[in-house]
Design a protein around this motif. Sequence first.
Motif, PDB file in Angstrom:
ATOM      1  N   ASP A  34      -9.962  10.894  19.767  1.00  0.00           N
ATOM      2  CA  ASP A  34     -10.357  10.626  18.378  1.00  0.00           C
ATOM      3  C   ASP A  34     -11.757  11.170  18.120  1.00  0.00           C
ATOM      4  O   ASP A  34     -12.638  11.057  18.970  1.00  0.00           O
ATOM      5  N   GLY A  45      -7.698  -0.923   1.586  1.00  0.00           N
ATOM      6  CA  GLY A  45      -7.687  -2.258   0.994  1.00  0.00           C
ATOM      7  C   GLY A  45      -7.427  -3.342   2.029  1.00  0.00           C
ATOM      8  O   GLY A  45      -7.704  -4.509   1.795  1.00  0.00           O
ATOM      9  N   ARG A 103     -10.495  -3.096   8.454  1.00  0.00           N
ATOM     10  CA  ARG A 103      -9.973  -2.009   9.287  1.00  0.00           C
ATOM     11  C   ARG A 103     -10.909  -1.659  10.453  1.00  0.00           C
ATOM     12  O   ARG A 103     -10.461  -1.190  11.501  1.00  0.00           O
ATOM     13  N   ILE A 127     -10.629  17.223  17.635  1.00  0.00           N
ATOM     14  CA  ILE A 127      -9.642  18.258  17.965  1.00  0.00           C
ATOM     15  C   ILE A 127      -9.802  19.403  16.962  1.00  0.00           C
ATOM     16  O   ILE A 127      -9.838  19.172  15.745  1.00  0.00           O
ATOM     17  N   THR A 159      -5.353  17.560  11.761  1.00  0.00           N
ATOM     18  CA  THR A 159      -5.603  18.904  12.301  1.00  0.00           C
ATOM     19  C   THR A 159      -4.337  19.410  12.989  1.00  0.00           C
ATOM     20  O   THR A 159      -3.998  20.583  12.902  1.00  0.00           O
ATOM     21  N   ASP A 275       0.232   8.564   8.748  1.00  0.00           N
ATOM     22  CA  ASP A 275      -0.235   9.386   7.619  1.00  0.00           C
ATOM     23  C   ASP A 275      -0.102  10.878   7.888  1.00  0.00           C
ATOM     24  O   ASP A 275       0.081  11.664   6.956  1.00  0.00           O
TER      25      ASP A 275
HETATM   26  C1  LIG Z   1      -8.408   3.701  -0.386  1.00  0.00           C
HETATM   27  C2  LIG Z   1      -7.207   3.372   0.471  1.00  0.00           C
HETATM   28  C3  LIG Z   1      -6.720   2.073   0.488  1.00  0.00           C
HETATM   29  C4  LIG Z   1      -5.615   1.754   1.289  1.00  0.00           C
HETATM   30  N1  LIG Z   1      -5.192   0.450   1.311  1.00  0.00           N
HETATM   31  C5  LIG Z   1      -4.141   0.112   2.106  1.00  0.00           C
HETATM   32  C6  LIG Z   1      -3.733  -1.243   2.196  1.00  0.00           C
HETATM   33  O1  LIG Z   1      -4.317  -2.140   1.586  1.00  0.00           O
HETATM   34  N2  LIG Z   1      -2.678  -1.531   3.006  1.00  0.00           N
HETATM   35  C7  LIG Z   1      -1.998  -0.566   3.691  1.00  0.00           C
HETATM   36  O2  LIG Z   1      -1.030  -0.890   4.396  1.00  0.00           O
HETATM   37  N3  LIG Z   1      -2.400   0.724   3.630  1.00  0.00           N
HETATM   38  C8  LIG Z   1      -3.443   1.091   2.888  1.00  0.00           C
HETATM   39  N4  LIG Z   1      -3.877   2.388   2.861  1.00  0.00           N
HETATM   40  C9  LIG Z   1      -3.188   3.393   3.704  1.00  0.00           C
HETATM   41  C10 LIG Z   1      -3.630   3.242   5.176  1.00  0.00           C
HETATM   42  O3  LIG Z   1      -5.033   3.208   5.251  1.00  0.00           O
HETATM   43  C11 LIG Z   1      -3.098   4.409   6.032  1.00  0.00           C
HETATM   44  O4  LIG Z   1      -1.747   4.628   5.713  1.00  0.00           O
HETATM   45  C12 LIG Z   1      -3.238   4.132   7.528  1.00  0.00           C
HETATM   46  O5  LIG Z   1      -4.596   4.071   7.889  1.00  0.00           O
HETATM   47  C13 LIG Z   1      -2.555   5.239   8.354  1.00  0.00           C
HETATM   48  O6  LIG Z   1      -2.800   5.046   9.728  1.00  0.00           O
HETATM   49  P1  LIG Z   1      -2.788   6.279  10.745  1.00  0.00           P
HETATM   50  O7  LIG Z   1      -2.957   5.720  12.110  1.00  0.00           O
HETATM   51  O8  LIG Z   1      -1.631   7.145  10.460  1.00  0.00           O
HETATM   52  O9  LIG Z   1      -4.080   7.156  10.356  1.00  0.00           O
HETATM   53  P2  LIG Z   1      -5.613   6.742  10.291  1.00  0.00           P
HETATM   54  O10 LIG Z   1      -5.765   5.292  10.179  1.00  0.00           O
HETATM   55  O11 LIG Z   1      -6.204   7.597   9.223  1.00  0.00           O
HETATM   56  O12 LIG Z   1      -6.193   7.201  11.713  1.00  0.00           O
HETATM   57  C14 LIG Z   1      -6.311   8.561  12.030  1.00  0.00           C
HETATM   58  C15 LIG Z   1      -7.333   8.706  13.151  1.00  0.00           C
HETATM   59  O13 LIG Z   1      -7.377  10.092  13.522  1.00  0.00           O
HETATM   60  C16 LIG Z   1      -8.727  10.485  13.758  1.00  0.00           C
HETATM   61  N5  LIG Z   1      -8.814  11.931  13.523  1.00  0.00           N
HETATM   62  C17 LIG Z   1      -8.647  12.607  12.361  1.00  0.00           C
HETATM   63  N6  LIG Z   1      -8.822  13.937  12.556  1.00  0.00           N
HETATM   64  C18 LIG Z   1      -9.095  14.102  13.874  1.00  0.00           C
HETATM   65  C19 LIG Z   1      -9.393  15.246  14.688  1.00  0.00           C
HETATM   66  N7  LIG Z   1      -9.422  16.492  14.180  1.00  0.00           N
HETATM   67  N8  LIG Z   1      -9.638  15.053  16.002  1.00  0.00           N
HETATM   68  C20 LIG Z   1      -9.616  13.786  16.528  1.00  0.00           C
HETATM   69  N9  LIG Z   1      -9.376  12.670  15.802  1.00  0.00           N
HETATM   70  C21 LIG Z   1      -9.099  12.825  14.494  1.00  0.00           C
HETATM   71  C22 LIG Z   1      -9.525   9.653  12.759  1.00  0.00           C
HETATM   72  O14 LIG Z   1     -10.864   9.495  13.178  1.00  0.00           O
HETATM   73  C23 LIG Z   1      -8.763   8.339  12.738  1.00  0.00           C
HETATM   74  O15 LIG Z   1      -9.290   7.402  13.658  1.00  0.00           O
HETATM   75  C24 LIG Z   1      -4.978   2.755   2.072  1.00  0.00           C
HETATM   76  C25 LIG Z   1      -5.476   4.060   2.053  1.00  0.00           C
HETATM   77  C26 LIG Z   1      -6.574   4.375   1.257  1.00  0.00           C
HETATM   78  C27 LIG Z   1      -7.106   5.789   1.268  1.00  0.00           C
END
Ligand SMILES: Cc1cc2nc3c(=O)[nH]c(=O)nc-3n(C[C@H](O)[C@H](O)[C@H](O)COP(=O)(O)OP(=O)(O)OC[C@H]3O[C@@H](n4cnc5c(N)ncnc54)[C@H](O)[C@@H]3O)c2cc1C
Length: 380
Positions: A34, A45, A103, A127, A159, A275
């Motif tokens: 990460d 949220g 979070r 990455i 990425t 995501d």
């Molecule tokens: C404003 C907002 C409000 C939201 N509110 C809610 C809510 O209330 N409830 C809900 O269920 N969802 C909510 N969401 C959606 C939720 O935040 C995401 O769907 C969730 O975080 C997705 O998890 P993830 O593990 O896929 O990605 P992420 O949580 O985004 O984690 C991705 C990780 O990858 C790392 N990363 C990125 N690029 C690289 C790289 N090049 N090299 C190494 N590491 C990297 C980042 O540092 C991060 O730690 C909200 C989103 C937003 C934008």
Amino acid sequence: MSGKFDVIIAGGGPAGSSAAYILAEKGFKVAIIDKAKFPRKKLCGGLITDKTMKTLEKIYGCDEKNIIDNGLIDYEAAEYSVYYREHKIQDGTSPVPFRFVNREIFDYFLLKKAANAGAQIFTSEEIVHCNYQDAEIKTKSNKIFKGKYLLGTDGVNSTIRKFVPYDKKAWKENMASTIEITFDAKDYPREVKWPELYIGCLKAGYIWVFPAKDKVVVGIGSLNRCTTNFKATFMNFLKTQGVENPESIPLHGFPLPYGNYIKDPCYGRTILAGDAAGLVEPLFGEGIFYALQTGRYAAEAIAKGISENKNPAQFYIPRLQKYIFPEIIYSNRLRWTLFYSQRLLKHISFKIAFKSLPTKLAEMIHGIRSYKFLLKKYWD
Ligand SMILES: Cc1cc2nc3c(=O)[nH]c(=O)nc-3n(C[C@H](O)[C@H](O)[C@H](O)COP(=O)(O)OP(=O)(O)OC[C@H]3O[C@@H](n4cnc5c(N)ncnc54)[C@H](O)[C@@H]3O)c2cc1C
């Protein structure tokens, strides 16, 4: 070569951490890479639904009490309110509470769970390159990590996704923008006791006001191709709430996948989840549950694939099709029904929906009922 692993996991958010935990528990050699240093902030949220609680139980074997005792739940409330612009159209009570996490704390907790299970964690490592056919990545500091499989869980701006042949046009078409401000509760013009939704100010999106421990989180999210005057709409809303001079508040925004999920997120030895694959519910934008659940499905598919010498895609995709895609497809239909009808009928369509089915709609959000015709939903 900095490391050879069974599975390289790009990104340690909920999708990456849950996957790493499952694989490490099964005895696989796993690395999470990460770019952030944890604990790290994440604009969100923090609302988690009943299905999220159940998934946490399923993955980590910890029950509801355990999750609460670990200090993960910041706030909970069963009540909710829905407004059309500033006019209230419904107060409701959900059969199970809406819960809220911070979070920074939640994601760090899950990352530590993965580390305790045996996953190796490499933070502050960005990455910058990926060879998806060979499950190999390179970091900014020139470290190379290679696995039997690579799991791309590096979020909406992934990425890893940039290096795989996905449909960029379809992805762009359904991206949303968000802005969110966290107020100290004492600085917000009024007390916020439960989640509030505000519709009618955007063609395809909404504004939320969420309670949190000593905080109030106010955010706006909207589909980019339907949005004009996004920031001005948010500023006007804050003024109607009684926030003085909102233009002086520093704003933070982040993109949100909003209906642009990838139907076949498997490429060579690389799989996308959370995501990174756009797996977010496209009416309310719920993504934490989908990240945990698809991280789990991807991990279990990779484990089975390695053990049985088969392609993990044949285990991952059918599970997405059976449990995840119906929710996304039907929530997308519901959103267009509601958003188009609001243009014709103003608040009436929402009033009819929320007044006639308050409990069933709350159950749908919690995952007790499906977005598909409000049928009882069974998750595996
Ligand atoms: C404003 C907002 C409000 C939201 N509110 C809610 C809510 O209330 N409830 C809900 O269920 N969802 C909510 N969401 C959606 C939720 O935040 C995401 O769907 C969730 O975080 C997705 O998890 P993830 O593990 O896929 O990605 P992420 O949580 O985004 O984690 C991705 C990780 O990858 C790392 N990363 C990125 N690029 C690289 C790289 N090049 N090299 C190494 N590491 C990297 C980042 O540092 C991060 O730690 C909200 C989103 C937003 C934008």
